[in-house]
Motif scaffolding. Structure first.
Motif, PDB file in Angstrom:
ATOM      1  N   THR A 171      25.020  74.511 -63.072  1.00  0.00           N
ATOM      2  CA  THR A 171      25.063  74.047 -62.362  1.00  0.00           C
ATOM      3  C   THR A 171      23.359  73.059 -63.517  1.00  0.00           C
ATOM      4  OG1 THR A 171      23.175  75.771 -61.278  1.00  0.00           O
ATOM      5  CG2 THR A 171      24.970  75.238 -60.205  1.00  0.00           C
ATOM      6  N   ALA A 172      22.991  73.301 -64.204  1.00  0.00           N
ATOM      7  CA  ALA A 172      21.738  73.067 -65.064  1.00  0.00           C
ATOM      8  C   ALA A 172      21.767  72.155 -65.552  1.00  0.00           C
ATOM      9  CB  ALA A 172      21.132  74.150 -65.739  1.00  0.00           C
ATOM     10  N   LEU A 173      23.242  71.461 -65.728  1.00  0.00           N
ATOM     11  CA  LEU A 173      23.495  70.620 -66.758  1.00  0.00           C
ATOM     12  C   LEU A 173      23.863  69.154 -66.313  1.00  0.00           C
ATOM     13  CD1 LEU A 173      27.222  71.445 -68.081  1.00  0.00           C
ATOM     14  CD2 LEU A 173      25.642  71.169 -69.524  1.00  0.00           C
ATOM     15  N   PRO A 174      24.179  68.786 -64.894  1.00  0.00           N
ATOM     16  CA  PRO A 174      22.550  66.951 -65.045  1.00  0.00           C
ATOM     17  C   PRO A 174      21.279  67.173 -65.071  1.00  0.00           C
ATOM     18  CG  PRO A 174      24.436  68.207 -62.898  1.00  0.00           C
ATOM     19  CD  PRO A 174      23.948  69.378 -64.032  1.00  0.00           C
ATOM     20  N   GLY A 175      20.893  68.323 -64.745  1.00  0.00           N
ATOM     21  CA  GLY A 175      19.397  68.154 -65.077  1.00  0.00           C
ATOM     22  C   GLY A 175      19.524  67.852 -66.589  1.00  0.00           C
ATOM     23  N   LEU A 176      20.095  69.016 -67.397  1.00  0.00           N
ATOM     24  CA  LEU A 176      19.441  68.988 -69.258  1.00  0.00           C
ATOM     25  C   LEU A 176      20.445  67.078 -69.885  1.00  0.00           C
ATOM     26  CD1 LEU A 176      21.493  72.612 -69.826  1.00  0.00           C
ATOM     27  CD2 LEU A 176      19.107  71.684 -70.101  1.00  0.00           C
ATOM     28  N   GLY A 177      21.534  67.053 -68.759  1.00  0.00           N
ATOM     29  CA  GLY A 177      22.218  65.432 -69.204  1.00  0.00           C
ATOM     30  C   GLY A 177      20.736  64.474 -69.073  1.00  0.00           C
ATOM     31  N   LYS A 178      20.366  64.681 -67.918  1.00  0.00           N
ATOM     32  CA  LYS A 178      18.929  63.699 -67.798  1.00  0.00           C
ATOM     33  C   LYS A 178      18.035  63.322 -68.877  1.00  0.00           C
ATOM     34  CE  LYS A 178      15.601  62.288 -64.463  1.00  0.00           C
ATOM     35  NZ  LYS A 178      15.345  62.283 -63.160  1.00  0.00           N
ATOM     36  N   ALA A 179      17.450  65.138 -68.893  1.00  0.00           N
ATOM     37  CA  ALA A 179      16.368  65.014 -70.666  1.00  0.00           C
ATOM     38  C   ALA A 179      17.059  64.657 -71.783  1.00  0.00           C
ATOM     39  CB  ALA A 179      16.268  66.669 -71.037  1.00  0.00           C
ATOM     40  N   ALA A 180      18.556  64.539 -71.367  1.00  0.00           N
ATOM     41  CA  ALA A 180      19.322  64.050 -72.832  1.00  0.00           C
ATOM     42  C   ALA A 180      18.670  62.533 -73.398  1.00  0.00           C
ATOM     43  CB  ALA A 180      20.552  64.637 -73.124  1.00  0.00           C
ATOM     44  N   PHE A 181      19.193  62.110 -71.682  1.00  0.00           N
ATOM     45  CA  PHE A 181      19.090  60.267 -71.884  1.00  0.00           C
ATOM     46  C   PHE A 181      17.577  59.960 -72.481  1.00  0.00           C
ATOM     47  CE2 PHE A 181      17.223  57.477 -68.394  1.00  0.00           C
ATOM     48  CZ  PHE A 181      17.528  56.162 -69.546  1.00  0.00           C
ATOM     49  N   PHE A 182      16.389  60.756 -72.074  1.00  0.00           N
ATOM     50  CA  PHE A 182      15.472  60.220 -72.672  1.00  0.00           C
ATOM     51  C   PHE A 182      15.182  60.668 -73.763  1.00  0.00           C
ATOM     52  CE2 PHE A 182      14.357  62.355 -67.938  1.00  0.00           C
ATOM     53  CZ  PHE A 182      13.912  60.629 -67.633  1.00  0.00           C
ATOM     54  N   CYS A 183      15.545  61.398 -74.279  1.00  0.00           N
ATOM     55  CA  CYS A 183      15.709  61.937 -75.763  1.00  0.00           C
ATOM     56  C   CYS A 183      16.283  61.036 -76.808  1.00  0.00           C
ATOM     57  CB  CYS A 183      16.334  63.287 -76.249  1.00  0.00           C
ATOM     58  SG  CYS A 183      15.577  64.445 -75.480  1.00  0.00           S
ATOM     59  N   LEU A 184      17.754  60.320 -76.555  1.00  0.00           N
ATOM     60  CA  LEU A 184      18.228  59.520 -76.423  1.00  0.00           C
ATOM     61  C   LEU A 184      17.908  58.622 -76.628  1.00  0.00           C
ATOM     62  CD1 LEU A 184      21.955  60.932 -75.532  1.00  0.00           C
ATOM     63  CD2 LEU A 184      21.128  60.803 -77.382  1.00  0.00           C
ATOM     64  N   ARG A 185      17.216  57.770 -75.556  1.00  0.00           N
ATOM     65  CA  ARG A 185      16.363  56.792 -75.646  1.00  0.00           C
ATOM     66  C   ARG A 185      15.224  56.532 -77.049  1.00  0.00           C
ATOM     67  NH1 ARG A 185      13.604  54.527 -69.940  1.00  0.00           N
ATOM     68  NH2 ARG A 185      13.069  56.228 -70.320  1.00  0.00           N
ATOM     69  N   LEU A 186      14.932  57.493 -77.011  1.00  0.00           N
ATOM     70  CA  LEU A 186      13.852  57.683 -78.202  1.00  0.00           C
ATOM     71  C   LEU A 186      14.570  57.543 -79.955  1.00  0.00           C
ATOM     72  CD1 LEU A 186      10.985  60.096 -76.733  1.00  0.00           C
ATOM     73  CD2 LEU A 186      10.937  57.470 -77.639  1.00  0.00           C
ATOM     74  N   TRP A 237      14.717  49.526 -76.891  1.00  0.00           N
ATOM     75  CA  TRP A 237      14.998  49.563 -75.975  1.00  0.00           C
ATOM     76  C   TRP A 237      15.398  50.059 -74.275  1.00  0.00           C
ATOM     77  CZ3 TRP A 237      12.343  54.371 -75.250  1.00  0.00           C
ATOM     78  CH2 TRP A 237      12.032  55.101 -73.694  1.00  0.00           C
ATOM     79  N   SER A 238      16.359  51.009 -74.443  1.00  0.00           N
ATOM     80  CA  SER A 238      17.264  50.214 -72.758  1.00  0.00           C
ATOM     81  C   SER A 238      16.726  51.259 -72.425  1.00  0.00           C
ATOM     82  CB  SER A 238      18.557  50.475 -73.115  1.00  0.00           C
ATOM     83  OG  SER A 238      19.084  50.245 -72.088  1.00  0.00           O
ATOM     84  N   HIS A 239      16.303  50.637 -70.240  1.00  0.00           N
ATOM     85  CA  HIS A 239      16.370  51.588 -69.557  1.00  0.00           C
ATOM     86  C   HIS A 239      17.764  51.864 -68.757  1.00  0.00           C
ATOM     87  CE1 HIS A 239      11.580  51.062 -68.870  1.00  0.00           C
ATOM     88  NE2 HIS A 239      12.190  49.374 -69.125  1.00  0.00           N
ATOM     89  N   GLN A 240      18.835  52.138 -68.970  1.00  0.00           N
ATOM     90  CA  GLN A 240      20.098  51.966 -68.044  1.00  0.00           C
ATOM     91  C   GLN A 240      21.035  52.521 -69.306  1.00  0.00           C
ATOM     92  OE1 GLN A 240      21.303  48.129 -66.632  1.00  0.00           O
ATOM     93  NE2 GLN A 240      19.737  48.784 -64.971  1.00  0.00           N
ATOM     94  N   LYS A 241      21.585  54.104 -68.601  1.00  0.00           N
ATOM     95  CA  LYS A 241      22.375  54.120 -69.757  1.00  0.00           C
ATOM     96  C   LYS A 241      23.860  53.748 -69.407  1.00  0.00           C
ATOM     97  CE  LYS A 241      21.551  58.236 -66.442  1.00  0.00           C
ATOM     98  NZ  LYS A 241      20.644  58.068 -65.672  1.00  0.00           N
ATOM     99  N   LYS A 242      24.159  52.441 -69.175  1.00  0.00           N
ATOM    100  CA  LYS A 242      25.424  51.924 -69.527  1.00  0.00           C
ATOM    101  C   LYS A 242      25.223  51.185 -70.944  1.00  0.00           C
ATOM    102  CE  LYS A 242      24.392  48.458 -66.125  1.00  0.00           C
ATOM    103  NZ  LYS A 242      24.747  47.307 -65.049  1.00  0.00           N
ATOM    104  N   GLU A 243      23.896  50.262 -70.949  1.00  0.00           N
ATOM    105  CA  GLU A 243      23.469  49.129 -71.950  1.00  0.00           C
ATOM    106  C   GLU A 243      23.845  50.381 -73.259  1.00  0.00           C
ATOM    107  OE1 GLU A 243      20.165  47.901 -70.895  1.00  0.00           O
ATOM    108  OE2 GLU A 243      20.960  46.032 -69.392  1.00  0.00           O
TER     109      GLU A 243
END
Length: 232
Positions: A144-159, A168-174
């Motif tokens: 159940t924690a995986l969606p939240g961890l995925g969101k945190a990973a998204f912020f890390c992956l942008r950097l 820099w991209s705001h969107q996951k699909k990009e």
């Protein structure tokens, strides 16, 4: 769902009436900036005044509450001097994630180099590492924690991509075409919630193992040369 440009322009007008030239900046970030907002999404506002008192905060609160769907509003509010001295790992994320509406945020912040992006990445990754370990050990159902961890990973992956000279991209699909299959799996935790919910315990364990290993790699990697001299 609100029309974010019209909503934030109206808010900026109200704030101008209340604070006059003391208002330095209004912008928005979060799911609306990423084009992912739903009816339930927060309206994530960034506001900067010359300085802030408790009386200013009270006035600001009443203005926001009176806005249509003002109960969904949240965000960052700061005085100009404090913002200039804000820890760079945080203020860089603020800059990169915010869409300007009134004024410009960039001149209110110090200059940034690629080393600041590297440090912001390390802060984000350390938090993700801790959160993944904590959830796996202490949550009754770690899946159940995986969606939240995925969101945190998204912020890390942008950097992470920014530190590798990607735009820099705001969107996951990009971001998807720039990632390996492992990093894509992290983003899919939030992009495909039904599949995440359907993971078996063994599949969830593999995702946790990948997340923790990726974080370990970033924390233990050697800082590239010259990052402090490369402006962002």
């Amino acid at each position: 769902m609100i029309e974010i440009i019209a909503w934030t322009n109206k808010l900026a007008e109200q704030l101008q009436e209340a604070f006059g030239p003391r208002l330095r900046f209004v912008g928005y970030q979060g799911s609306y900036a990423r084009g992912e907002a739903t009816e339930e999404s927060d309206i994530d506002i960034v506001t900067v005044l010359d300085e802030i008192s408790i009386e200013d905060l009270t006035v600001y609160r009443e203005i926001v509450k009176a806005m249509p769907q003002g109960e969904l509003a949240c965000g960052f509010l700061c005085g100009e001097k404090e913002l200039l001295r804000w820890p760079k790992a945080d203020s860089l994320n603020l800059l990169l994630d915010t869409t300007d509406v009134y004024g410009r945020l960039r001149p209110l912040l110090p200059a940034f180099t690629c080393r600041d992006a590297w440090e912001a990445l390390r802060w984000g990754v350390s938090g993700l590492y801790h959160a993944a370990c904590h959830a796996w050990v202490y949550d009754s159902d770690p899946k159940t924690a995986l969606p939240g961890l995925g969101k945190a990973a998204f912020f890390c992956l942008r950097l992470w991509l920014l530190c590798r000279n990607n735009p820099w991209s705001h969107q996951k699909k990009e971001m998807m075409p720039l990632l390996s299959s492992r990093e894509k799996a992290f983003l899919q935790l939030t992009m495909e919630p039904e599949q995440t919910a359907a993971l078996t315990p063994e599949e969830a364990e593999r995702v946790y193992a990948m997340l923790i290993e990726w974080c370990r790699e970033q924390l233990c990697s050697v800082e590239p040369q010259g990052l402090d001299k490369r402006p962002l």
